[in-house]
Design an enzyme around this catalytic site. Structure first.
Site, PDB file in Angstrom:
ATOM      1  N   ASP A 258       0.884  -1.228   0.295  1.00 28.47           N
ATOM      2  CA  ASP A 258      -0.050  -0.196  -0.042  1.00 28.47           C
ATOM      3  C   ASP A 258       0.768   1.047  -0.023  1.00 28.47           C
ATOM      4  O   ASP A 258       1.721   1.152   0.729  1.00 28.47           O
ATOM      5  CB  ASP A 258      -1.108   0.042   1.399  1.00 28.47           C
ATOM      6  CG  ASP A 258      -1.805   1.119   1.323  1.00 28.47           C
ATOM      7  OD1 ASP A 258      -2.766   1.146   0.471  1.00 28.47           O
ATOM      8  OD2 ASP A 258      -1.683   1.874   2.201  1.00 28.47           O
TER       9      ASP A 258
ATOM     10  N   GLU B 173       1.310  -0.673  -5.166  1.00 29.79           N
ATOM     11  CA  GLU B 173       0.599   0.343  -5.384  1.00 29.79           C
ATOM     12  C   GLU B 173       1.070   1.903  -5.797  1.00 29.79           C
ATOM     13  O   GLU B 173       1.631   2.586  -4.971  1.00 29.79           O
ATOM     14  CB  GLU B 173      -0.511   0.660  -4.322  1.00 29.79           C
ATOM     15  CG  GLU B 173      -1.473   1.841  -4.759  1.00 29.79           C
ATOM     16  CD  GLU B 173      -2.115   2.602  -3.421  1.00 29.79           C
ATOM     17  OE1 GLU B 173      -3.094   3.070  -3.774  1.00 29.79           O
ATOM     18  OE2 GLU B 173      -1.761   2.855  -2.454  1.00 29.79           O
TER      19      GLU B 173
HETATM   20  C1  NOJ Z   1      -4.121   3.282  -0.584  1.00 28.90           C
HETATM   21  C2  NOJ Z   1      -5.188   2.313  -0.452  1.00 28.90           C
HETATM   22  O1  NOJ Z   1      -5.851   1.752  -1.639  1.00 28.90           O
HETATM   23  C3  NOJ Z   1      -6.614   3.252   0.048  1.00 28.90           C
HETATM   24  O2  NOJ Z   1      -7.629   2.348  -0.031  1.00 28.90           O
HETATM   25  C4  NOJ Z   1      -6.186   3.567   1.273  1.00 28.90           C
HETATM   26  O3  NOJ Z   1      -7.327   4.658   1.864  1.00 28.90           O
HETATM   27  C5  NOJ Z   1      -4.708   4.582   1.299  1.00 28.90           C
HETATM   28  N1  NOJ Z   1      -3.753   3.680   0.510  1.00 28.90           N
HETATM   29  C6  NOJ Z   1      -4.493   4.685   2.383  1.00 28.90           C
HETATM   30  O4  NOJ Z   1      -3.931   3.460   3.116  1.00 28.90           O
END
Ligand code: NOJ
Length: 603
Positions: free
Chosen positions: A248, A325
């Site tokens: 993440d 991500e």
């Molecule tokens: C990316 C995640 O996909 C999202 O859903 C989240 O709110 C943020 N990172 C914070 O962790």
């Protein structure tokens, strides 16, 4: 010779058991590809997938109960978004303990059962690893905020405030109560969840940094103890049989040590040819009313890479995959996340630029795929996730159609690379945005309403049946189900040979079985065609042609594959079609609106 054969079979035996015994590097196929290169991944938002105890929230046992469904769909790996203990401010992306399971989702024993049931069906489990921040209720943060001299103080990013510049806009709003008069945050950084990225703590009279919600303080990755603690957490799950992580927010791990202010962001139409803003141009405001910034000093810093390379070395000990991500603006940035030279980094950095092609457009998809192909890394493609409006609406427009959904499936599942599906995409689930602020559950929707409605719309309950609550729960679902559940649900679509679900199943089966779709090179065809995106996947004398009509009108196209060794009499033998007939001549291929033809080229 005998000895070598013996060694080979022992090696194969070991490799074959790599799945059951986590401490082995995964087996490679004869093209040198690892398991994750040919796996179809399926993202599950556990809160919304299946509720086994009727409390209105999905849970791990709900996922386990549907393992046969997932097997029949053909997926090879599940990516489960955070299910660790959390106050659920951001529905699990605020972790309060990295080595346990959130009670609303179940227990560690439930998790082990899920992994074991998956393993029985050759379905691996990948977890979300929230690296950038913890919950403000994590014991590390509670200690860190207890005093300026606590041993955990430096695990997060604390700074003194600045004396207010009387000319600067006031940036301490309701999120920063008790701020002493005249004091401002340490710099101008804004949170992508709205407002300043700093929160004042009156006990120790300093500010802590949060890129996301104030309940998600950023970890200080410059502290080696933070790195060690997080890598230990990763090992905990690898040792429990987890096959990898979706990482993440990895682009925001590091911040500028000098905390320099970010410059304003100007949209391309506010810039002159030299890239300078027109005189008098003002940055736009974000959905929360703050001027937009170029996140020069707190996003995509080069320090990210060394940490990710270290994590990769841990993952390699387990044959595990890292999916990033990685929100990048261009292919050069994306390329860096694959790792330079020998230092491997993230095997699958997600290319959101592909998902950002927000309309059905042959030239745009063609251009984006060409860019990804040029990166030299193994591509990873997706259309939707829990942060992005569902593809069914984004590409289908006001009147989404099943033909468009099938066309997207055909594209995602025939490109070279690893596809990631989002739960419900395979049945054409649509978005259902909240209709009032009271209905919103997502913190960003609460803060940004009505400009920012939040992400509830793409997180609605999985549609299993046409019955009450779409068969998701016997209780009251935490979010209302989307409107199309009576026509678009697993149970009805299983009965219909022409359903989106059956198309997905067939496309995944084909992808698994056909060596050209698995291993073949990607060769774009007819690069100037404005309506039909076409390419072949070619592998050892076999070619599969994919023609996708990205327009609402019938299109007839011809293909010249003489360079590939096919003469003018070559034909296409359909392997999977939608709105097109199966057997067609290469010289004249006809596709109805949004038609798809995936066919073997035969001499
Ligand atoms: C990316 C995640 O996909 C999202 O859903 C989240 O709110 C943020 N990172 C914070 O962790």
């Amino acid at each position: 010779m005998k000895r070598i054969r013996g060694l080979v079979s022992i090696a194969l035996l070991l490799a074959g058991s790599a799945f059951a015994q986590p401490k082995k590097l995964g087996r490679l196929d004869r093209e040198g590809h690892a398991w994750w290169q040919h796996a179809v991944f399926y993202e599950i938002y556990p809160r919304s997938f299946a509720d086994s105890n009727n409390d209105g929230l999905g849970d791990l046992n709900g996922i386990t109960a549907h393992m046969d469904y997932l097997k029949k769909l053909g997926v090879d790996a599940l990516w489960i978004t955070p299910c660790l203990p959390s106050p659920q401010v951001d529905f699990g992306y605020d972790v309060a303990d990295y080595t346990d399971i959130e009670p609303i989702y179940g227990t560690l024993a439930d998790f082990d059962r899920l992994v074991a049931q998956g393993r029985k069906r050759q379905i691996r489990v990948v977890l979300d690893f929230v690296m950038n921040h913890t919950s403000d209720q994590h014991p590390w943060f509670l200690k860190s905020k207890s005093s300026r001299t606590d041993e955990y103080r430096d695990w997060y990013i604390w700074r003194d405030g600045k004396q207010a510049d009387p000319n600067a806009p006031v940036s301490s709003g309701p999120l920063n109560a008790n701020v002493p008069t005249g004091e401002q945050p340490p710099n101008n950084w804004t949170s992508i969840f709205g407002g300043p990225a700093w929160k004042y703590d009156s006990t120790t009279q300093q500010w802590f940094y949060h890129f996301f919600d104030p309940a998600q303080p950023d970890l200080n990755w410059r502290n080696p103890r933070v790195q060690d603690a997080m890598f230990d957490a990763a090992r905990f799950w690898f040792n429990r049989g987890v096959a990898g992580f979706r990482l993440d927010a990895v682009d925001t791990l590091f911040e500028d040590p000098e905390l320099r202010d970010n410059p304003p962001y100007f949209a391309p139409n506010q810039l002159d040819v030299g890239g300078n803003p027109f005189p008098g141009a003002l940055p736009r405001n974000d959905a929360y009313g703050m001027p937009e910034q170029r996140r020069l000093y707190n996003d995509n810093l080069s320090e990210n890479h060394a940490v990710l390379q270290r994590l990769r070395r841990v993952a390699d000990q387990y044959g595990a995959v890292l999916i990033g991500e990685t929100w990048t603006d261009n292919i050069a940035e994306l390329k860096r996340y694959y790792g330079d030279g020998a230092a491997g980094e993230i095997q699958l950095p997600m290319d959101f630029l592909f998902a950002n092609v927000n309309r059905i457009s042959a030239p745009e998809f063609r251009r984006q795929v060409a860019l990804v192909e040029s990166s030299g890394g193994w591509p990873v493609y997706l259309f939707s996730n829990h942060d992005i409006t569902r593809a069914y609406n984004r590409y289908g427009g006001v009147h989404p159609s099943d033909e468009v959904a099938k066309l997207l499936a055909a594209l995602l599942l025939t490109l070279r690379g690893t596809p990631i599906l989002y739960y419900g995409e395979e049945i054409g689930m649509e978005n259902r945005d909240p209709v009032s602020r009271e209905e919103v559950r997502d913190p960003i929707g609460v803060r940004g309403w009505p400009l920012e409605k939040g992400r509830d719309g793409e997180r609605t309950p999985m549609q299993w049946t046409a019955g009450q609550n779409a068969g998701f729960t016997g209780g009251k679902p935490w979010l209302p189900v989307a409107a199309n559940y009576q026509t678009h649900n697993v149970s009805s679509e299983e009965q219909d040979p022409n359903s989106i679900l059956n198309f997905y199943r067939a496309a995944i089966r084909l992808r698994h079985r056909d060596p050209a779709l698995r291993e073949g090179v990607y060769v774009p065809l007819n690069p100037e065609d404005p309506n039909v995106m076409a390419y072949i996947r070619q592998y050892r004398g076999r070619a599969v042609l994919i023609a996708l009509n990205m327009s609402p009108e019938t299109q007839t196209v011809s293909f010249d594959l003489s360079k590939q060794g096919y003469g003018s009499r070559a034909k296409l033998r359909g392997l999977l079609v939608s709105n097109a007939s199966r057997e067609q001549m290469l010289s004249s291929v006809s596709l109805q609106a949004y038609g798809v033809l995936i066919g073997e080229v035969v001499k």
